[in-house]
Design an enzyme around this catalytic site. Structure first.
Site, PDB file in Angstrom:
ATOM      1  N   HIS A  41     -44.320  38.976   2.959  1.00 45.74           N
ATOM      2  CA  HIS A  41     -43.916  39.760   1.794  1.00 45.74           C
ATOM      3  C   HIS A  41     -44.874  40.888   1.472  1.00 45.74           C
ATOM      4  O   HIS A  41     -44.473  41.950   1.015  1.00 45.74           O
ATOM      5  CB  HIS A  41     -43.704  38.847   0.595  1.00 45.74           C
ATOM      6  CG  HIS A  41     -42.440  38.095   0.729  1.00 45.74           C
ATOM      7  ND1 HIS A  41     -42.394  36.764   1.054  1.00 45.74           N
ATOM      8  CD2 HIS A  41     -41.160  38.511   0.679  1.00 45.74           C
ATOM      9  CE1 HIS A  41     -41.136  36.391   1.171  1.00 45.74           C
ATOM     10  NE2 HIS A  41     -40.366  37.419   0.944  1.00 45.74           N
ATOM     11  N   CYS A  53     -30.119  42.825   4.809  1.00 45.03           N
ATOM     12  CA  CYS A  53     -31.273  43.342   4.081  1.00 45.03           C
ATOM     13  C   CYS A  53     -32.583  42.789   4.635  1.00 45.03           C
ATOM     14  O   CYS A  53     -33.628  43.005   4.055  1.00 45.03           O
ATOM     15  CB  CYS A  53     -31.141  43.057   2.589  1.00 45.03           C
ATOM     16  SG  CYS A  53     -31.015  41.301   2.237  1.00 45.03           S
ATOM     17  N   ASN A  60     -35.133  37.946   7.986  1.00 45.25           N
ATOM     18  CA  ASN A  60     -36.517  37.459   7.981  1.00 45.25           C
ATOM     19  C   ASN A  60     -36.507  35.938   7.927  1.00 45.25           C
ATOM     20  O   ASN A  60     -37.218  35.264   8.663  1.00 45.25           O
ATOM     21  CB  ASN A  60     -37.293  37.999   6.779  1.00 45.25           C
ATOM     22  CG  ASN A  60     -37.157  39.497   6.638  1.00 45.25           C
ATOM     23  OD1 ASN A  60     -36.879  40.172   7.607  1.00 45.25           O
ATOM     24  ND2 ASN A  60     -37.340  40.012   5.430  1.00 45.25           N
ATOM     25  N   ASP A  61     -35.697  35.414   7.023  1.00 42.12           N
ATOM     26  CA  ASP A  61     -35.592  33.961   6.937  1.00 42.12           C
ATOM     27  C   ASP A  61     -34.633  33.403   7.983  1.00 42.12           C
ATOM     28  O   ASP A  61     -34.881  32.344   8.548  1.00 42.12           O
ATOM     29  CB  ASP A  61     -35.134  33.543   5.530  1.00 42.12           C
ATOM     30  CG  ASP A  61     -36.317  33.474   4.583  1.00 42.12           C
ATOM     31  OD1 ASP A  61     -37.346  32.902   4.965  1.00 42.12           O
ATOM     32  OD2 ASP A  61     -36.214  34.007   3.464  1.00 42.12           O
ATOM     33  N   GLU A  94     -29.265  33.379   4.937  1.00 42.53           N
ATOM     34  CA  GLU A  94     -30.640  33.264   5.431  1.00 42.53           C
ATOM     35  C   GLU A  94     -30.865  31.933   6.126  1.00 42.53           C
ATOM     36  O   GLU A  94     -31.946  31.675   6.639  1.00 42.53           O
ATOM     37  CB  GLU A  94     -31.630  33.339   4.266  1.00 42.53           C
ATOM     38  CG  GLU A  94     -31.555  34.608   3.486  1.00 42.53           C
ATOM     39  CD  GLU A  94     -32.436  34.571   2.257  1.00 42.53           C
ATOM     40  OE1 GLU A  94     -33.525  35.144   2.301  1.00 42.53           O
ATOM     41  OE2 GLU A  94     -32.026  33.953   1.249  1.00 42.53           O
TER      42      GLU A  94
END
Ligand code: PEP
Ligand code: MG
Length: 577
Positions: A198, A509, A456-457, A433
């Site tokens: 992050h 995203c 990302n996840d 995710e």
């Protein structure tokens, strides 16, 4: 001139003077002097002054908490003030100083003894040890600062760095990064950390050049050394010569303000990910077509109590007014995993990324925060430009969660109705995710207006590879065919019409969406929207214009037929790693 390599994180370059950030070293005590060399009177006065400064900071925190969240949180600070004025503790410290101990050592010694006593107790009393440490640290921050006017509640003036600073750190936390002033910080380089951590994501949103995961060699760089941080190529150049400095492109690419379509006319929305109000205007300047992910958790950082409904409402309406003709997708609070909020008392878990995160917390122990946030959002949806608002839920893995979240929205709407408060129900969506959400995508779209894929996840969970662990970076790759299949499955679920008879749209995203080298693949997989750190939006828009949809879909089919990430990279014309 030496070159250190790492992982390019924000694809911009900057030149400046190195400055190490070591918050953990802030409270290191100097060596103890000989007691005969200690001026006890002066030390007692320093201790008195430090107590005054700490008291003031504690009272500010208490008033702040009382105003925003009410009495219970404020009471914590009252307990802190009691510790600060505890007669036994104060007497002990003063007696220790009288014996020839400098104030900081006396505070550290006596608090250590008190902390030990509390830790020996059972149950909630043992937790008071943390409060004691907090009070001790406030005192030490003042005592260890050369600045007489030091503030007892700021661990480090990370928000006030001089212009032209290249910040070096072991790793940065998201809240450290969120405090940085992008006009002052010319670059960031960290020993550890990955592109999708992050902190790296925020640095990108702030357009701060960044190279992460440089490794141990970074530690050899002394404060003041001139550095070029080249986030496009993942390099940190030590003492760059004139030619290297001049060759570095320190200007961000020009904005593309108009909306774009593929060469054959398929519109693709290129939106921005933002994490704070400060990132909204730069996103608009870069020409983003709205906000595809507003990470509201950042509104909860760097404070001692959650933001009020009013504060959240203001943040959302600010985003809506910056993008009056566009969509603004706000994600409800997504904490847990690596996103810790100290005052929220998140559970300690062995595997926090597999634990209580995202919507799980909102539907359970933090239901109150969820409802406050929904009130702020539903009210914002009724303001001017509010029809562009969309709300999505993070880390969905079960249909029941979506149903519970949608009914929470309905019940908040009913409450607002009853109170006569103006509101509207925005578009609702879910992040994809987890593999569970990707498998259930066809059922999710029956209940929602849109899906947004968080790679990302998703890559982390599909590949069982921690997004923060450099050791498994090769596994945590959204280009792995297994991840591509999860994306494909999600995108295919929104093709055609859902059960409610309305078209759902699908976006992405995760960080993958902002890589122009992958734009053709993503268009080919059927995504309608790509949302990214605004700094990469112009390059992605330029790329979209060159793409032919039929060719893109053939490319996607070819990538989906691959068995390894190396084959996928080959199909995309990317180099091996
Ligand atoms: C994601 O997981 O891809 C995502 C966009 O959410 P975050 O990075 O905030 O976890
Ligand atoms: Mg995520």
């Amino acid at each position: 001139m030496r070159v250190l390599t790492g992982v390019g994180s924000t694809p911009l370059s900057g030149v400046g003077a190195a400055r190490w950030y070591r918050p953990e070293a802030d409270l290191t005590l100097p060596d103890r002097p000989d007691p005969s060399a200690v001026d006890a009177e002066a030390e007692l006065a320093r201790f008195g002054d430090a107590r005054d400064a700490a008291r003031e900071a504690i009272r500010d925190a208490r008033d702040w908490a009382a105003e925003r969240v009410g009495g219970e949180e404020a009471a914590v600070f009252e307990a802190h003030e009691q510790f600060l004025d505890d007669p036994e503790l104060v007497e002990d410290i003063e007696a220790t100083i009288g014996d020839g101990t400098p104030a900081e050592h006396a505070v550290s010694d006596r608090f250590a003894a008190a902390v030990e006593q509390f830790e020996a107790l059972e149950g909630p009393m043992a937790e008071r040890a943390d409060d004691l440490r907090d009070v001790r640290d406030r005192l030490l921050r003042v005592l260890l600062s050369a600045d007489a006017g030091a503030v007892a509640d700021r661990p480090d003036a990370i928000g006030d760095l001089p212009a032209g600073t290249v910040l070096l750190a072991e790793r940065l936390t998201p809240s450290d990064t969120a405090e940085l002033d992008p006009d002052a910080v010319a670059g960031i380089a960290t020993v550890a950390g990955g592109r999708t951590a992050h902190a790296a994501i925020i640095a990108r949103s702030l357009s701060i050049p960044a190279v992460v995961g440089v490794g141990e060699r970074l530690r050899e760089i002394a404060d003041g050394t001139e550095l070029l941080v080249d986030g496009a190529d993942g390099r940190v150049v030590v003492d760059p010569d004139a030619a290297t400095r001049e060759g570095a492109d320190t200007d961000a690419p020009p904005a593309v303000t108009e909306r774009v379509s593929t060469a054959d006319g398929r519109p693709i929305e290129v939106a921005a990910n933002v994490g704070s109000e400060a990132e909204i205007a730069p996103a608009a300047d870069r020409g983003a077509d709205g906000i595809g992910l507003f990470r509201t958790e950042f509104l909860f950082y760097d404070r001692e109590a959650p933001p009020t409904e009013e504060e959240q409402h203001e943040a959302v309406t600010a985003a809506l007014s910056a993008f009056p003709d566009d969509r603004v997708v706000v994600r409800t609070l997504d904490i847990g995993g690596d996103k810790r909020v100290p005052y929220l008392d998140l559970p300690e878990e062995t595997n926090p990324f597999l634990g209580r995160r995202g919507i799980r917390l909102s539907l359970d122990e933090h239901r109150d925060l969820f409802e406050t946030q929904l009130r702020a959002l539903l009210r914002a949806a009724a303001t001017e430009g509010g029809e562009g608002l969309a709300v999505m839920f993070p880390l969905v893995s079960r249909i029941e969660e979506v149903e519970a979240a949608v009914s929470a929205v309905e019940s908040v709407a009913a409450d607002l109705d009853g109170e006569g408060v103006e509101h509207a129900v925005p578009e609702l969506g879910a992040m994809v995710e987890t593999p569970a959400a990707a498998f259930l995508a066809d059922r999710l779209v029956d209940r929602l207006d849109f899906l947004s894929i968080g790679t990302n996840d998703l890559a982390q969970y599909v590949m069982a590879a921690d997004r923060e662990n450099d050791g498994v970076a090769a596994y945590h790759d959204p280009l792995h065919p297994a991840v591509l299949r999860a994306i494909d499955r999600t995108a295919s679920a929104t093709e055609g019409t859902d059960a409610a008879g309305t078209d759902a749209w699908v976006g992405m995203c995760g960080e993958m969406a902002g890589d122009p080298e992958l734009t053709e693949l993503l268009v080919g997989l059927g995504l309608d929207e790509l949302s990214m750190s605004a700094v990469t939006a112009p390059a992605v828009k330029e790329r979209v214009r060159e793409i032919d949809s039929a060719e893109a879909s053939a490319l996607a089919d070819e990538a989906l037929a691959c068995e390894t990430r190396a084959e996928v990279r080959d199909v995309l014309g990317l180099d091996g790693e």
